[in-house]
Design a protein around this motif. Structure first.
Motif, mmCIF file in Angstrom:
data_model
loop_
_atom_site.group_PDB
_atom_site.id
_atom_site.type_symbol
_atom_site.label_atom_id
_atom_site.label_comp_id
_atom_site.label_asym_id
_atom_site.label_seq_id
_atom_site.Cartn_x
_atom_site.Cartn_y
_atom_site.Cartn_z
ATOM 1 N N UNK A 49 0.835 -1.211 0.000
ATOM 2 C CA UNK A 49 0.000 0.000 0.000
ATOM 3 C C UNK A 49 0.864 1.253 0.000
ATOM 4 N N UNK A 50 1.908 1.246 0.829
ATOM 5 C CA UNK A 50 2.796 2.413 0.904
ATOM 6 C C UNK A 50 3.481 2.637 -0.446
ATOM 7 N N UNK A 51 4.026 1.560 -1.023
ATOM 8 C CA UNK A 51 4.717 1.689 -2.313
ATOM 9 C C UNK A 51 3.740 2.142 -3.400
ATOM 10 N N UNK A 52 2.538 1.543 -3.391
ATOM 11 C CA UNK A 52 1.526 1.909 -4.386
ATOM 12 C C UNK A 52 1.102 3.370 -4.224
ATOM 13 N N UNK A 53 0.948 3.800 -2.967
ATOM 14 C CA UNK A 53 0.563 5.191 -2.697
ATOM 15 C C UNK A 53 1.640 6.154 -3.163
ATOM 16 N N UNK A 57 1.078 8.940 -5.990
ATOM 17 C CA UNK A 57 1.295 10.353 -5.664
ATOM 18 C C UNK A 57 2.280 10.988 -6.637
ATOM 19 N N UNK A 58 3.423 10.328 -6.825
ATOM 20 C CA UNK A 58 4.471 10.908 -7.669
ATOM 21 C C UNK A 58 4.043 10.993 -9.128
ATOM 22 N N UNK A 59 3.213 10.028 -9.545
ATOM 23 C CA UNK A 59 2.742 10.088 -10.937
ATOM 24 C C UNK A 59 1.606 11.076 -11.082
ATOM 25 N N UNK A 60 1.049 11.486 -9.950
ATOM 26 C CA UNK A 60 -0.079 12.419 -10.010
ATOM 27 C C UNK A 60 0.355 13.872 -9.913
ATOM 28 N N UNK A 61 1.650 14.106 -9.665
ATOM 29 C CA UNK A 61 2.133 15.478 -9.531
ATOM 30 C C UNK A 61 2.983 15.867 -10.727
ATOM 31 N N UNK A 62 2.821 17.107 -11.213
ATOM 32 C CA UNK A 62 3.783 17.583 -12.209
ATOM 33 C C UNK A 62 5.166 17.610 -11.562
ATOM 34 N N UNK A 63 6.181 17.280 -12.299
ATOM 35 C CA UNK A 63 7.528 17.221 -11.725
ATOM 36 C C UNK A 63 7.924 18.567 -11.109
ATOM 37 N N UNK A 64 7.495 19.653 -11.777
ATOM 38 C CA UNK A 64 7.817 20.985 -11.249
ATOM 39 C C UNK A 64 7.302 21.123 -9.817
ATOM 40 N N UNK A 65 6.080 20.649 -9.592
ATOM 41 C CA UNK A 65 5.480 20.771 -8.269
ATOM 42 C C UNK A 65 6.262 19.928 -7.263
ATOM 43 N N UNK A 66 6.606 18.696 -7.643
ATOM 44 C CA UNK A 66 7.411 17.841 -6.761
ATOM 45 C C UNK A 66 8.702 18.555 -6.379
ATOM 46 N N UNK A 67 9.354 19.105 -7.388
ATOM 47 C CA UNK A 67 10.636 19.782 -7.172
ATOM 48 C C UNK A 67 10.481 20.950 -6.198
ATOM 49 N N UNK A 68 9.430 21.750 -6.398
ATOM 50 C CA UNK A 68 9.234 22.921 -5.537
ATOM 51 C C UNK A 68 8.853 22.495 -4.121
#
Lengths: 218, 253
Positions: A49-53, A57-68
């Motif tokens: 569940x943790x790995x899937x979550x 999450x990471x695939x649901x965010x634009x990379x720019x947002x992750x970076x910021x």
């Protein structure tokens, strides 16, 4: 110093920074991709569940947002990274999440008989995964992983957003001083295209080296 | 339980949901014995073998392997499986490993043997099944019969107390069945203890010590193969062997 001399010497510095980012994030993103896939397929419900979550999450965010978030938001929680490491961490997480989906699909495609035979020999689950499943799954996932690595090379340019002096940020900066966008950006573009080509050739070579009769990509 | 008994099975039951596949199976295998199991499809033969090496957990009943109760929950399943060779209908060779590595990988990874020693044994085993010249080939480069012989070598290399064969020739073209049966017969004559699920009556007659006929999750007839095949007491077995007979012998007439 002529325009070209100073431009090239600046650009080379940026290129070195880009290569440093990639030298760390490419191998670690592959490792993360493999780990996430194994955790999802073989972990207990909680680990899975943790790995899937994490992947969702990471695939649901634009990379720019992750970076910021990594660079600006985590410090508010007391977690600080330099611009370089913030970029590296964001790239590893994003690329690893995408790569894990290729690996997971590849693991699922391995015939159940392989697992039965490993169990029948007395292998533990971990031995089975390391010696039997992953060597086959990795080969099948390799073309997909190559794709993600090429993306990673190109979107390493986003590191300019948090102030890393890498290839693109140097080019952008130099252009604001000299305003010769055609020369500056086409040279930069050539370098990215060169890196992508090298990566393509390298992974194609790796694919051939690892090729086993009957285990071609399905 | 005497030393002579390698495997003892007592009142084995297995359900899948509402379907009861095994309804109380009991038997013993003596050292050096070749036990044949046959019966119509769906009678529980494959499930029985999978219960015996605990790939599937039986719901009820007990199993002893060399005097150790393996249905005991505290037992190390992986240790038990090292002592049981398993030959699958679909071979299940490791696709990414050469024939040699298929045989040696268990020795290296499970038995922690060093590489050279493991390969030496693997080569010996491949020789035993007549495939030492194919040691470097990958499964995709081998015929079905060769694959199954590698699978037998892989099982043998672990030096198991007993080998289970789950319909080892059912996935093979007719002209490849012979080479696999020859290897199995040679092993049976060397007194390698085994349980063979098969419909190869010629094999059963030539090396089988006892035959168990399964029907609907139970062993309903047992005896020396010749008796069971030629004079079955129950109607189900009679019908079954008649059909097999028509299939194999009928054509030759």
């Amino acid at each position: 110093m002529s325009f070209w001399e100073s431009f090239i010497s600046y650009l080379l510095q940026g290129w070195v920074a880009t290569l440093e980012i990639l030298a760390i994030s490419i191998p670690l993103s592959i490792l993360l991709g493999l780990s996430l896939a194994v955790a999802r397929v073989y972990g207990n419900w909680l680990i899975s569940l943790i790995a899937g979550g994490f992947v969702a999450l990471l695939r649901g965010l634009p990379l720019v947002v992750t970076l910021l978030i990594v660079f600006f938001a985590l410090p508010k929680l007391g977690i600080y990274f330099s611009p370089f490491w913030a970029a590296v961490i964001a790239f590893i997480m994003c690329s690893g999440a995408y790569q894990s989906e290729y690996v997971r699909g590849a693991i699922r495609s391995i015939d159940v008989g392989q697992s039965l035979a490993a169990q029948a020999l007395g292998m533990t689950k971990i031995q089975e995964v390391i010696y039997i499943i992953l060597p086959q799954a990795f080969r099948r996932a390799l073309p997909g992983i190559t794709n993600e690595i090429i993306y990673l090379i190109l979107y390493s340019s986003l590191a300019y957003l948090v102030g890393v002096q890498e290839l693109f940020s140097i080019a952008k900066h130099f252009n604001s001083l000299q305003f010769r966008p055609i020369e500056i950006f086409s040279t930069t573009a050539l370098i990215y295209a060169f890196m992508a080509t090298i990566a393509t050739l390298f992974f194609r070579k790796l694919e051939n080296k690892l090729k086993i009769p009957g285990l071609e990509t399905i | 339980m005497s030393d002579d008994i390698v495997l003892k099975v007592e009142d084995l039951h297995k359900n899948y949901g509402n379907v009861t596949v095994l309804k109380g199976v009991s038997f013993e295998v003596r050292r050096g014995e070749t036990k044949i199991i046959c019966g119509p499809s769906g009678s529980g033969k494959s499930t029985l073998l999978r219960c015996l090496n605990l790939i599937t957990r039986p719901d009820k009943g007990r199993i002893w392997l060399e005097r150790e109760e393996i249905t005991n929950r505290n037992i190390n399943i992986n240790k038990v499986r090292q002592k049981i060779g398993f030959v699958f209908q679909e071979f299940n060779l490791f696709n990414h490993l050469t024939a040699l590595r298929n045989v040696s990988v268990g020795l290296e990874v499970v038995k922690k043997m060093n590489k050279d020693e493991a390969r030496k044994i693997a080569l010996e085993m491949l020789k035993k099944v007549g495939l030492e010249e194919h040691a470097h080939k990958y499964p995709a480069e081998l015929s079905g019969g060769q694959k199954q012989r590698v699978a037998i070598a892989r099982a043998l290399a672990m030096n198991p107390a007993i080998i289970f064969y789950d319909e080892p020739t059912s996935a093979l073209d007719p002209q490849l069945i012979g080479e696999v049966l020859e290897v199995m017969k040679a092993l049976a004559r060397e007194k390698v203890t085994s349980i063979v699920v098969t419909h190869e009556m010629g094999f059963a007659l030539s090396v089988g010590d006892e035959m168990l006929f399964m029907y609907d999750g139970k062993i309903i007839e047992r005896g020396i193969p010749q008796e069971v095949i030629q004079n079955p007491r129950c109607e189900e077995a009679r019908r079954f062997f008649q059909r097999i007979n028509e299939l194999y012998v009928g054509k030759r007439r």
